[in-house]
Design a protein around this motif. Structure first.
Motif: not given
Length: 267
Positions: A155-157, A219-226, A237-243, A261-265
């Protein structure tokens, strides 16, 4: 069938499976680098090699050639159209880094072949134990081999100050980000001496990267292994919780911010 079951339930095969899963779920995120990058390839090739010996023990040259060509295809740009097609179906997302040095993992095949032959020559001791172990071992094998190429969610924003012509106070922005990072057990791994420029914070299979992109934006980028395939909440879910926590923290500390946030999900 008994020969394959004997290999799948053997200690060398289960050890390779354990190395693959622990490396993908924990070590890659905690200790990114050359060793953890190659470890999954070695463990995966070991598992495939032992299985191939159990299925076709008399065709060693054919098996080694097929595994080598398949691995070369996977690690080359030639596999990109297939990966793009699979990802477009939205069943599961795959990814891989084109890196021909990963082919060094094929060197383990002769050893795996010899080890698997020894295991298939052994009598099936503890029949009940083998039957009980067969189903979870087979399931984890499939998940382990698939999961090693799963794409981390990302996720980037961007957060901008639109309230005045003055520049954002970077120290305050960093304090807000670090407060959220501490809540999610993320510690600095890169650029720790440049907090007012950028940093990479990692922990528990997740990482957060922030960069100041001007006097009034970060600029912030949050990533997580599935990791939900095996344990815990999913990477999304974890990346979204950080967001969500970043939005709440910035809303509580600052006024006049714009959250873009970017237009694409996010993946």
């Amino acid at each position: 069938m008994l020969r394959t079951l004997s290999v799948v339930c053997s200690l060398p095969f289960l050890a390779s499976l354990a190395v693959l899963m622990v490396n993908d779920l924990i070590l890659k995120a905690a200790f990114p680098g050359w060793i953890t990058g190659k470890l999954s390839d070695v463990a995966g090739i070991a598992m495939v090699g032992m299985l191939s010996t159990a299925l076709a023990p008399s065709r060693r040259f054919l098996r080694f050639t097929a595994i080598g060509m398949g691995f070369l295809w996977w690690k080359s740009p030639a596999s990109s159209p297939f990966i793009e097609w699979v990802n477009a179906q939205h069943w599961v997302e795959f990814g891989r880094v084109v890196d021909y040095t990963d082919l060094v993992a094929l060197a383990i095949l002769p050893w795996c072949d010899r080890l698997a032959r020894e295991k298939t020559a052994e009598p099936m001791s503890w029949p009940l134990w083998r039957r009980l172990l067969a189903v979870p071992a087979t399931g984890l094998t499939l998940l382990g081999l698939v999961g090693t190429s799963a794409i981390p969610t990302r996720q980037t924003y961007e957060i901008r100050d639109v309230s005045s012509s003055e520049a954002m106070r970077r120290e305050d922005v960093v304090a807000a980000i670090l407060a959220v990072a501490a809540k999610h057990s993320l510690a600095c791994r890169q650029a720790c001496d440049r907090p007012t420029e950028e940093q990479r914070l990692e922990g528990r299979g997740m990482w957060l990267i922030y960069r100041f992109v001007g006097p009034k934006a970060v600029s912030i980028e949050v990533s997580a292994f599935p990791g939900a395939i095996f344990v815990g909440s999913s990477g999304f879910q974890r990346a979204d919780a950080v967001r969500q926590d970043i939005r709440a923290e910035f809303a509580a500390r600052f006024k006049g911010l714009e959250y873009a946030e970017p237009l694409s999900p996010p993946r």
